[in-house]
Structures are given as C-alpha cells and as structure tokens.
Design a protein around this motif. Structure first.
Motif, mmCIF file in Angstrom:
data_model
loop_
_atom_site.group_PDB
_atom_site.id
_atom_site.type_symbol
_atom_site.label_atom_id
_atom_site.label_comp_id
_atom_site.label_asym_id
_atom_site.label_seq_id
_atom_site.Cartn_x
_atom_site.Cartn_y
_atom_site.Cartn_z
ATOM 1 N N LEU A 169 61.910 29.584 46.305
ATOM 2 C CA LEU A 169 63.093 29.584 47.166
ATOM 3 C C LEU A 169 62.807 30.112 48.562
ATOM 4 O O LEU A 169 63.552 29.802 49.501
ATOM 5 C CB LEU A 169 64.204 30.406 46.508
ATOM 6 C CG LEU A 169 64.763 29.793 45.213
ATOM 7 C CD1 LEU A 169 65.676 30.781 44.506
ATOM 8 C CD2 LEU A 169 65.503 28.492 45.497
ATOM 9 N N LEU A 170 61.767 30.891 48.715
ATOM 10 C CA LEU A 170 61.382 31.305 50.071
ATOM 11 C C LEU A 170 60.915 30.110 50.892
ATOM 12 O O LEU A 170 61.006 30.113 52.115
ATOM 13 C CB LEU A 170 60.271 32.356 50.018
ATOM 14 C CG LEU A 170 60.685 33.814 49.885
ATOM 15 C CD1 LEU A 170 59.456 34.701 49.850
ATOM 16 C CD2 LEU A 170 61.615 34.245 51.010
ATOM 17 N N ALA A 207 69.729 35.972 43.050
ATOM 18 C CA ALA A 207 69.344 36.019 41.639
ATOM 19 C C ALA A 207 67.835 36.103 41.477
ATOM 20 O O ALA A 207 67.326 36.827 40.610
ATOM 21 C CB ALA A 207 69.884 34.801 40.906
ATOM 22 N N ALA A 208 67.101 35.378 42.307
ATOM 23 C CA ALA A 208 65.639 35.384 42.225
ATOM 24 C C ALA A 208 65.062 36.738 42.626
ATOM 25 O O ALA A 208 64.016 37.142 42.119
ATOM 26 C CB ALA A 208 65.064 34.280 43.104
ATOM 27 N N VAL A 209 65.752 37.427 43.541
ATOM 28 C CA VAL A 209 65.306 38.752 43.969
ATOM 29 C C VAL A 209 65.613 39.806 42.918
ATOM 30 O O VAL A 209 64.816 40.708 42.654
ATOM 31 C CB VAL A 209 65.960 39.137 45.315
ATOM 32 C CG1 VAL A 209 65.693 40.604 45.648
ATOM 33 C CG2 VAL A 209 65.427 38.249 46.434
ATOM 34 N N PHE A 267 67.990 42.747 52.045
ATOM 35 C CA PHE A 267 67.012 43.199 51.066
ATOM 36 C C PHE A 267 65.894 44.014 51.713
ATOM 37 O O PHE A 267 64.926 43.475 52.248
ATOM 38 C CB PHE A 267 66.444 42.011 50.300
ATOM 39 C CG PHE A 267 67.469 41.343 49.439
ATOM 40 C CD1 PHE A 267 68.010 42.009 48.353
ATOM 41 C CD2 PHE A 267 67.929 40.079 49.745
ATOM 42 C CE1 PHE A 267 68.986 41.416 47.566
ATOM 43 C CE2 PHE A 267 68.897 39.482 48.965
ATOM 44 C CZ PHE A 267 69.428 40.150 47.873
ATOM 45 N N THR A 268 66.068 45.297 51.674
ATOM 46 C CA THR A 268 65.081 46.243 52.196
ATOM 47 C C THR A 268 64.855 47.335 51.161
ATOM 48 O O THR A 268 65.669 47.540 50.259
ATOM 49 C CB THR A 268 65.565 46.883 53.509
ATOM 50 O OG1 THR A 268 66.818 47.544 53.269
ATOM 51 C CG2 THR A 268 65.759 45.840 54.601
ATOM 52 N N GLU A 269 63.732 48.040 51.299
ATOM 53 C CA GLU A 269 63.471 49.176 50.419
ATOM 54 C C GLU A 269 64.519 50.262 50.685
ATOM 55 O O GLU A 269 64.969 50.413 51.819
ATOM 56 C CB GLU A 269 62.077 49.727 50.683
ATOM 57 C CG GLU A 269 60.934 48.784 50.305
ATOM 58 C CD GLU A 269 59.573 49.425 50.527
ATOM 59 O OE1 GLU A 269 59.107 50.118 49.600
ATOM 60 O OE2 GLU A 269 59.037 49.259 51.628
ATOM 61 N N GLU A 275 57.153 44.580 47.811
ATOM 62 C CA GLU A 275 56.657 43.202 47.872
ATOM 63 C C GLU A 275 57.742 42.254 48.363
ATOM 64 O O GLU A 275 57.493 41.396 49.225
ATOM 65 C CB GLU A 275 56.172 42.768 46.493
ATOM 66 C CG GLU A 275 55.608 41.354 46.450
ATOM 67 C CD GLU A 275 55.157 40.961 45.061
ATOM 68 O OE1 GLU A 275 54.600 39.867 44.912
ATOM 69 O OE2 GLU A 275 55.359 41.742 44.112
ATOM 70 N N VAL A 276 58.959 42.402 47.837
ATOM 71 C CA VAL A 276 60.068 41.553 48.275
ATOM 72 C C VAL A 276 60.420 41.848 49.724
ATOM 73 O O VAL A 276 60.637 40.928 50.518
ATOM 74 C CB VAL A 276 61.299 41.765 47.366
ATOM 75 C CG1 VAL A 276 62.532 41.099 47.967
ATOM 76 C CG2 VAL A 276 61.029 41.216 45.980
ATOM 77 N N THR A 277 60.477 43.132 50.079
ATOM 78 C CA THR A 277 60.792 43.501 51.462
ATOM 79 C C THR A 277 59.803 42.883 52.432
ATOM 80 O O THR A 277 60.186 42.327 53.470
ATOM 81 C CB THR A 277 60.782 45.032 51.618
ATOM 82 O OG1 THR A 277 61.768 45.605 50.763
ATOM 83 C CG2 THR A 277 61.081 45.433 53.049
#
Length: 333
Positions: A169-170, A207-209, A267-269, A275-277
């Motif tokens: 999705l990215l 949802a993927a995150v 979406f941040t730490e 990894e997502v951030t």
C-alpha cells in the motif's frame, strides 16, 4: 458453515442512486447470513433514492418479520462528499464487523457468510477485501475481474496474504471499498479521515499499519461499471495510458503529497514502530521531490534519476510508470 457470533453492520452510502439502489439493497437484505444493522447515509439525493430505500425496507420487514434488522437512515443537506459521507456512515455503525457498500453493485448471496467466517477463524484479522466481477450497467459480465482491472498482480496478492500489505500500500492502493470489511476497532485509529484520502484507501493503510490485512480471491461482488461511478475499474486502454501522460501533473502530485503529509503526521513514534515511522517519512520525502520537480522537462532528468537511484520510486510507487510520468507530463503549474 458454523454460525458466527459477530454482529455485522452494513454502511451503505447513496447519492442519486436510482435505478441501481433497488437491486443492491435487495442483495444486502437477502444474504444467507443477514446483517444485524444497516446504516444508509444519503448525500442529498434529489431523485427519490431515500423514498425508494424506505419503501423497500418496509416491504422486506413485512415479508421477513423473523429478521431482526436495525436500520438507521441519515440524510445530508448539503452533501458531504464521498469520503466524509462514508466516515459518517461508519461512525454510526455498532456491529463488530463493518461492511462497506456502494449503491450500484450487487452482492453474492453468501458474501456476509464468507466475511464473518474469515473474521471468526482469524481473530488477528483487521481488514479484509475481496475480488469482484466487473459488470456493465445492465449487470452483464465484462469478462474481467476487479483484480485484473486494477492490475493487482499475483505477487502483490501474495504479499498481502503474507502480512506485507503495508509494503504494497505504500506503493499504491489495491483495496476497493465496495469489497471491503473491517473490525469496528479499526475506526478508533482511522478517524477522523484526512480530507486528502479516499475512505477505503485510508482504512486499508491504517489497518496495514496497526494490524493484519488479507485478501480473498473470491468474486463476492458484482462491481458495476456504468460511466457515472465515483471511482471505477477496468484495464486501461492504450489511449487511456497515453491520455494520462498528457495530463498536467500539478494537481495529481499535489494530491499525492497531501496524502503523504497526512500519513506522516498521523503515524509517528511511539504510536507506531520506528520502521513504520521511517517508511512514512521517506514516502513524504519522495512525494516532496516529485511535487517540486522543475516545470521544464529537461531539468527534471537529474532529480528523477537521483530519486530512482535512491530506490524510492520502487519502494513508494510503481517505478516504471511514475518515472515516465514525471519525465514527460506537462507541468500544469
């Protein structure tokens, strides 16, 4: 098939839905496993859609008094637009599972049965989408599936099923709202929906995150293509592809940048992993570069080449399409 204890809400959004709403609503009401709740959110229809919905629901209640169906009808004036209308419908849903519905499709009679079966068997599943059969305005098959129409490849499907939906999705959205269901718990992380995102794309990304996304290759919906779809599908012709290359790039790239900004801000730490951030921040960097390319095509060559060499075109887009687009599309600014 064992009966599921999960309560299902259907979020059906309408706007001037005649003449398709009767067939779609009938396919929802006559599911082999009926929903517990139906939320109809109408976006200022002027063609009698709401009246028709009320009449059809009254007939159904008279015919099937044994079915306990909670109904809520919301009428907007003025209209909210597609994403805000779906957000409103979703927020009104109370079921464990929320199933999205467009006004002009037709469901397989076992769609809700298959959805509840999957969510019951997989407690970690947060969002599920399926394939669909593309049909014309009269409901005749077009000889193509939705996955074929959007180019949802076998490798992408495999990645989603292997738990790598975020990675897919990215690069691009592969989730179509008309085929989508999700746990209501997802709403807490997804709302409010950013204005720069379409509702189904945003729900899929969140949802993927935050959990697991899966894909069913079964064609559980007849996805109608009639020329007035808000968002359609189908394999683009050579003329379509050529037309896209001739479209001014400014508006599209501004939209992609706004979406990446919204994603990076949400979406941040420590809310999500490092990894997502990092990934969403790099996605934003990529879209900033693309949005800021020079007006003159010849001056774009080096920044596009540099971005391609960084690997971001491959990680955060469809490289072979996006590189060509960025090099040849007129600026439009």
């Amino acid at each position: 098939m064992a009966e599921s204890s999960l309560a299902v809400s259907v979020a059906l959004c309408t706007r001037n839905g005649m003449p398709f709403i009767v067939e779609q609503l009938s396919s929802i009401l006559h599911q082999s496993v009926p929903p517990r709740q139906l939320v109809v959110s109408d976006d200022a229809s002027t063609d009698g859609t709401v009246t028709t919905v009320r009449e059809q629901l009254a007939r159904f209640r008279a015919e099937r008094p044994d079915v306990a169906l909670e109904v809520r009808i919301i009428e907007n004036d003025p209209p909210l637009g597609v994403t805000a209308n779906f957000e409103q419908a979703i927020l009104a849903c109370t079921g464990d599972i929320i199933v999205l519905s467009d006004q002009d499709d037709v469901w397989n009679e076992h769609r809700l049965a298959r959805i509840t079966e999957e969510f019951t068997e997989h407690p970690d599943l947060l969002l599920l989408h399926s394939d669909a059969r593309l049909v014309d305005a009269a409901g005749a098959p077009l000889g193509e599936s939705l996955s074929q129409g959007i180019g949802f490849s076998a490798s992408e499907q495999g990645a989603v099923r292997d738990g790598r939906a975020f990675e897919v999705l990215l690069r691009r959205n592969v989730v179509t709202g008309a085929t989508t269901a999700f746990r209501r718990s997802l709403v807490a992380d997804a709302a409010p929906f950013p204005a720069s995102w379409v509702h189904d794309e945003w729900l899929a990304m969140v949802a993927a995150v935050t959990g697991r996304v899966d894909f069913l290759p079964e064609q559980l919906v007849d996805y109608r293509q009639h020329g007035s779809n808000e968002i359609g599908a189908g394999t683009p012709s050579t003329a379509d592809l050529w037309g896209r290359l001739r479209e001014p790039r400014g508006e599209r790239n501004a939209r992609l940048l706004a979406r990446s900004e919204a994603l990076a801000e949400r979406f941040t730490e420590p809310r999500v992993s490092a990894e997502v951030t990092s990934a969403v921040q790099q996605k934003r960097v990529h879209e900033r570069v693309r949005s800021g390319l020079p007006r003159m095509r010849v001056l774009r060559l080096w920044p596009v080449l540099r971005e391609w060499m960084s690997g971001r075109y491959s990680r955060y887009g469809r490289a072979r399409y996006d590189v060509v687009r960025d090099l040849v599309q007129p600026s439009g600014r």
